[in-house]
Design an enzyme around this catalytic site. Structure first.
Site, PDB file in Angstrom:
ATOM      1  N   ASP A 170      28.340  41.184 -42.272  1.00 16.61           N
ATOM      2  CA  ASP A 170      27.125  41.814 -41.727  1.00 16.61           C
ATOM      3  C   ASP A 170      26.884  41.469 -40.260  1.00 16.61           C
ATOM      4  O   ASP A 170      25.740  41.390 -39.799  1.00 16.61           O
ATOM      5  CB  ASP A 170      25.885  41.428 -42.561  1.00 16.61           C
TER       6      ASP A 170
ATOM      7  N   GLY B   9      27.534  43.318 -37.807  1.00 15.14           N
ATOM      8  CA  GLY B   9      27.287  44.532 -37.016  1.00 15.14           C
ATOM      9  C   GLY B   9      28.595  45.260 -36.713  1.00 15.14           C
ATOM     10  O   GLY B   9      28.689  46.003 -35.726  1.00 15.14           O
ATOM     11  N   LYS B  10      29.581  45.095 -37.596  1.00 17.13           N
ATOM     12  CA  LYS B  10      30.896  45.717 -37.391  1.00 17.13           C
ATOM     13  C   LYS B  10      30.780  47.243 -37.315  1.00 17.13           C
ATOM     14  O   LYS B  10      31.395  47.882 -36.464  1.00 17.13           O
ATOM     15  CB  LYS B  10      31.852  45.332 -38.536  1.00 17.13           C
TER      16      LYS B  10
ATOM     17  N   GLY C 161      28.848  47.030 -46.551  1.00 19.24           N
ATOM     18  CA  GLY C 161      27.791  47.969 -46.175  1.00 19.24           C
ATOM     19  C   GLY C 161      27.723  47.965 -44.657  1.00 19.24           C
ATOM     20  O   GLY C 161      27.289  46.982 -44.071  1.00 19.24           O
ATOM     21  N   HIS C 162      28.206  49.019 -44.020  1.00 17.00           N
ATOM     22  CA  HIS C 162      28.272  49.081 -42.553  1.00 17.00           C
ATOM     23  C   HIS C 162      27.257  50.100 -42.052  1.00 17.00           C
ATOM     24  O   HIS C 162      27.331  51.280 -42.402  1.00 17.00           O
ATOM     25  CB  HIS C 162      29.693  49.453 -42.102  1.00 17.00           C
TER      26      HIS C 162
ATOM     27  N   GLN D 209      33.558  42.572 -44.603  1.00 13.05           N
ATOM     28  CA  GLN D 209      33.167  41.176 -44.818  1.00 13.05           C
ATOM     29  C   GLN D 209      33.347  40.378 -43.515  1.00 13.05           C
ATOM     30  O   GLN D 209      33.259  40.946 -42.445  1.00 13.05           O
ATOM     31  CB  GLN D 209      33.947  40.536 -45.976  1.00 13.05           C
TER      32      GLN D 209
ATOM     33  N   THR E  80      23.233  45.579 -51.232  1.00 11.65           N
ATOM     34  CA  THR E  80      22.476  45.147 -52.419  1.00 11.65           C
ATOM     35  C   THR E  80      20.989  44.993 -52.142  1.00 11.65           C
ATOM     36  O   THR E  80      20.212  44.813 -53.086  1.00 11.65           O
ATOM     37  CB  THR E  80      23.013  43.787 -52.914  1.00 11.65           C
ATOM     38  N   GLY E  81      20.588  45.011 -50.868  1.00  8.46           N
ATOM     39  CA  GLY E  81      19.170  44.824 -50.527  1.00  8.46           C
ATOM     40  C   GLY E  81      18.724  43.376 -50.638  1.00  8.46           C
ATOM     41  O   GLY E  81      17.550  43.067 -50.398  1.00  8.46           O
TER      42      GLY E  81
ATOM     43  N   SER F 106      25.304  43.265 -27.903  1.00  9.47           N
ATOM     44  CA  SER F 106      24.533  44.317 -28.564  1.00  9.47           C
ATOM     45  C   SER F 106      23.068  43.898 -28.636  1.00  9.47           C
ATOM     46  O   SER F 106      22.764  42.777 -29.047  1.00  9.47           O
ATOM     47  CB  SER F 106      25.115  44.567 -29.956  1.00  9.47           C
TER      48      SER F 106
HETATM   49  P1  GDP Z   1      28.255  45.169 -40.887  1.00  4.48           P
HETATM   50  O1  GDP Z   1      28.427  45.003 -42.354  1.00  4.48           O
HETATM   51  O2  GDP Z   1      28.967  44.121 -40.107  1.00  4.48           O
HETATM   52  O3  GDP Z   1      28.581  46.558 -40.404  1.00  4.48           O
HETATM   53  O4  GDP Z   1      26.689  44.928 -40.589  1.00  4.48           O
HETATM   54  P2  GDP Z   1      25.452  45.505 -41.458  1.00  4.48           P
HETATM   55  O5  GDP Z   1      25.297  46.942 -41.181  1.00  4.48           O
HETATM   56  O6  GDP Z   1      25.560  45.079 -42.878  1.00  4.48           O
HETATM   57  O7  GDP Z   1      24.280  44.632 -40.862  1.00  4.48           O
HETATM   58  C1  GDP Z   1      23.965  44.653 -39.521  1.00  4.48           C
HETATM   59  C2  GDP Z   1      22.508  45.095 -39.386  1.00  4.48           C
HETATM   60  O8  GDP Z   1      22.049  44.805 -38.080  1.00  4.48           O
HETATM   61  C3  GDP Z   1      22.310  46.580 -39.564  1.00  4.48           C
HETATM   62  O9  GDP Z   1      21.018  46.808 -40.071  1.00  4.48           O
HETATM   63  C4  GDP Z   1      22.429  47.114 -38.137  1.00  4.48           C
HETATM   64  O10 GDP Z   1      21.718  48.344 -37.955  1.00  4.48           O
HETATM   65  C5  GDP Z   1      21.756  46.004 -37.379  1.00  4.48           C
HETATM   66  N1  GDP Z   1      22.258  45.765 -36.016  1.00  4.48           N
HETATM   67  C6  GDP Z   1      23.513  45.872 -35.508  1.00  4.48           C
HETATM   68  N2  GDP Z   1      23.567  45.447 -34.236  1.00  4.48           N
HETATM   69  C7  GDP Z   1      22.308  45.059 -33.916  1.00  4.48           C
HETATM   70  C8  GDP Z   1      21.714  44.498 -32.742  1.00  4.48           C
HETATM   71  O11 GDP Z   1      22.355  44.244 -31.728  1.00  4.48           O
HETATM   72  N3  GDP Z   1      20.384  44.196 -32.816  1.00  4.48           N
HETATM   73  C9  GDP Z   1      19.627  44.430 -33.920  1.00  4.48           C
HETATM   74  N4  GDP Z   1      18.339  44.117 -33.905  1.00  4.48           N
HETATM   75  N5  GDP Z   1      20.154  44.957 -35.035  1.00  4.48           N
HETATM   76  C10 GDP Z   1      21.473  45.262 -35.041  1.00  4.48           C
HETATM   77  P1  IMO Z   2      30.212  43.665 -44.928  1.00  3.18           P
HETATM   78  O1  IMO Z   2      31.502  44.423 -44.765  1.00  3.18           O
HETATM   79  C1  IMO Z   2      28.150  40.160 -46.473  1.00  3.18           C
HETATM   80  C2  IMO Z   2      29.725  38.411 -50.173  1.00  3.18           C
HETATM   81  C3  IMO Z   2      28.874  38.514 -51.421  1.00  3.18           C
HETATM   82  C4  IMO Z   2      29.307  37.261 -52.157  1.00  3.18           C
HETATM   83  C5  IMO Z   2      30.800  37.176 -51.820  1.00  3.18           C
HETATM   84  C6  IMO Z   2      31.706  37.779 -52.882  1.00  3.18           C
HETATM   85  O2  IMO Z   2      29.025  44.548 -45.051  1.00  3.18           O
HETATM   86  O3  IMO Z   2      30.081  42.614 -43.893  1.00  3.18           O
HETATM   87  P2  IMO Z   2      32.257  40.225 -53.752  1.00  3.18           P
HETATM   88  O4  IMO Z   2      31.364  41.380 -54.090  1.00  3.18           O
HETATM   89  O5  IMO Z   2      33.220  40.512 -52.658  1.00  3.18           O
HETATM   90  O6  IMO Z   2      32.915  39.643 -54.948  1.00  3.18           O
HETATM   91  O7  IMO Z   2      31.252  39.073 -53.215  1.00  3.18           O
HETATM   92  O8  IMO Z   2      30.966  37.880 -50.623  1.00  3.18           O
HETATM   93  N1  IMO Z   2      30.010  39.704 -49.513  1.00  3.18           N
HETATM   94  C7  IMO Z   2      29.449  40.095 -48.366  1.00  3.18           C
HETATM   95  N2  IMO Z   2      28.493  39.502 -47.608  1.00  3.18           N
HETATM   96  N3  IMO Z   2      28.717  41.319 -46.065  1.00  3.18           N
HETATM   97  C8  IMO Z   2      29.693  41.906 -46.812  1.00  3.18           C
HETATM   98  O9  IMO Z   2      30.372  42.981 -46.386  1.00  3.18           O
HETATM   99  C9  IMO Z   2      30.065  41.313 -48.036  1.00  3.18           C
HETATM  100  N4  IMO Z   2      30.954  41.625 -49.003  1.00  3.18           N
HETATM  101  C10 IMO Z   2      30.914  40.629 -49.892  1.00  3.18           C
HETATM  102  O10 IMO Z   2      27.496  38.497 -51.114  1.00  3.18           O
HETATM  103  O11 IMO Z   2      28.682  36.145 -51.602  1.00  3.18           O
HETATM  104 MG    MG Z   3      27.243  44.764 -44.088  1.00  5.73          MG
END
Ligand code: GDP
Ligand code: IMO
Ligand code: MG
Length: 424
Positions: free
Chosen positions: A13, A15-16, A40-41, A223, A300-301, A412
């Site tokens: 998470d 911010g990929k 979840g991207h 991840q 997952t929220g 960012s």
């Molecule tokens: P990913 O799994 O690495 O793609 O990241 P996620 O989408 O799960 O989580 C990143 C969260 O941070 C998302 O809600 C993005 O919209 C948000 N986000 C990404 N870059 C920034 C940033 O520079 N600032 C802020 N405030 N939010 C960001």
């Molecule tokens: P993105 O791509 C954050 C975490 C789960 C758990 C562990 C194993 O959005 O960054 P799994 O479902 O793979 O068996 O879970 O890894 N996890 C993540 N945490 N971002 C993710 O993906 C994740 N994918 C799995 O919360 O701790």
């Molecule tokens: Mg994510």
């Protein structure tokens, strides 16, 4: 022209999705190489927000190809839902979305096993997203799995039934666990038509031919490196190789094809699910970061645990990935602080300090040394270049570059596509 890689340097998470979306136009193909619907991207542009789980984050860019590589595990039910989102947004995905025939399929009974296994672990549970990731990769390495290419074979149903029966037998080992297998199975089979309608290709030939033609590929990690099955906080990890080496296995390309490795880190640190997190904050400051950063899982929220940036942890993941440039996201979240902290060292039980990570981060006798940094305490809205940055932010970036021995190429400052500062 080669393959550049974008991957997470922490626990996911980072911010990929946003950064892939920002850079995607520089490439001909974006390819996911591992993970599955546990990811979840999030992408935000033109006032809209999209969350992708299986589909690469280049899908919204016209004229750009997107490949779900062989290293990815696919749940047809999730994929169908994602495709529906694309259809609703009038995205012309058909011509630009490809799936490797060697990608493995997540069966409903894999999700049953994931849930039953976690349930049986009780307090020791991993905190899995319950998407069936672990059991599907276990079947892959155990040589029992089903692949996208198998869907087109006449004996597919028979193979499916054999594997499902095996899973139902295994599930009994975990004791009673209620799961609507028939209902989920119905949805799964109903979703297959959508998957089969996509361009299912020999992904390794596809990517290598593009590279031979001089095209540019961006590999999108899921991840983060601290969730890597080999180098993460085992056993609190996912079941794939999330690091640069995973790109070779997950797409079928040779190591020398990899050029830039773009490592993404938040300006602080989060983790969702169980497992060690040495810089975790359990106080009001942690809650402030969670609120300001909107730190709730995109899949997952679940609330994300929050803590300070961990320099030894980042040095470690920069090393194992061969990171050539660093992207620092969510810098704006620190706007609220007069000062904030980062971990500079790990403190051994004998009081000595190290910048190396210990074998096992689960060891509670190991603590971190924190350093305090002056904040900039101002909004970064409208800051679009390095020169316009507040001095305290510039100082912090310089400090990190020195500590991490790595150049920061992008900062960012918000979730939207245009909230971005290129440092060069
Ligand atoms: P990913 O799994 O690495 O793609 O990241 P996620 O989408 O799960 O989580 C990143 C969260 O941070 C998302 O809600 C993005 O919209 C948000 N986000 C990404 N870059 C920034 C940033 O520079 N600032 C802020 N405030 N939010 C960001
Ligand atoms: P993105 O791509 C954050 C975490 C789960 C758990 C562990 C194993 O959005 O960054 P799994 O479902 O793979 O068996 O879970 O890894 N996890 C993540 N945490 N971002 C993710 O993906 C994740 N994918 C799995 O919360 O701790
Ligand atoms: Mg994510």
């Amino acid at each position: 022209m080669g393959v550049d890689v974008i991957l997470g340097l922490q626990w996911g998470d980072e911010g990929k999705g946003k950064i892939v979306d920002v850079l995607a136009n520089n490439y001909d193909l974006v390819a996911r190489f591992q993970g599955g619907p546990n990811a979840g991207h999030t992408l935000k542009f033109d006032g809209k927000k999209f969350v992708l789980h299986t589909i690469p984050s280049g899908i919204f860019r016209e004229g750009l190809l997107n490949l779900i590589g062989n290293g990815v595990v696919i749940d047809p039910i999730t994929l169908k839902k994602e495709i529906q989102i694309l259809k609703d947004a009038n995205v012309d995905y058909m011509d630009r979305l490809l799936v490797s025939k060697k990608a493995h399929l997540i069966l409903p009974s894999h999700r049953l096993l994931d849930a039953a296994s976690e349930h049986a672990k009780g307090k020791e549970k991993i905190g899995s997203t319950l998407k069936g990731i672990g059991p599907t990769y276990m079947d892959k390495t155990g040589r029992n799995g089903l692949r996208v290419g198998d869907l087109f074979e006449p004996d597919f149903k028979e193979k499916y039934n054999n594997l499902k029966e095996k899973h139902l037998g295994l599930a009994k080992l975990y004791g009673e666990y209620s799961f609507d297998i028939e209902g989920e199975e119905q949805k799964w089979f109903d979703s297959l038509a959508e998957l089969k309608s996509l361009q299912c290709v020999d992904g390794e030939y596809y990517v290598n031919r593009l590279l031979k033609e001089g095209k540019k590929v961006l590999a999108e990690g899921a991840q983060g490196s601290m969730l890597d099955v080999d180098f993460g906080t085992y056993p609190f990890v996912t079941s794939s190789n999330t690091i640069t080496s995973g790109v070779c296995n997950g797409l079928g390309i040779a190591p020398q094809k990899i050029k830039e490795v773009i490592g993404i880190s938040k300006a602080y640190c989060t983790r969702v699910g169980g497992g060690p997190f040495p810089t975790e904050l359990f106080d009001a400051v942690g809650e402030e970061i969670q609120k300001e950063g909107g730190e709730f899982g995109a899949t997952t929220g679940r609330p994300r645990r929050c803590g300070w940036l961990d320099v030894p942890q980042l040095r470690y993941t920069i090393m194992i990935n061969g990171v050539t440039q660093l992207v620092l996201t969510k810098v704006d979240v620190l706007n609220i602080f007069d000062s904030f902290k980062y971990a500079s060292h790990y403190v051994n039980p004998d009081g000595s300090m190290t910048k190396d990570l210990p074998f096992d981060l689960c060891n509670d006798s190991q603590t971190v040394k924190l350093e305090e940094v002056k904040g900039w305490k101002t909004s970064l809205d409208g800051v679009t270049n390095k020169e316009a940055m507040p001095a305290a932010l510039k100082d912090y970036l310089e400090l990190l570059e020195k500590e991490l021995e790595c150049k920061i190429s992008i900062v960012s400052t918000g979730p939207e596509r245009d909230k971005i500062i290129h440092m060069n």
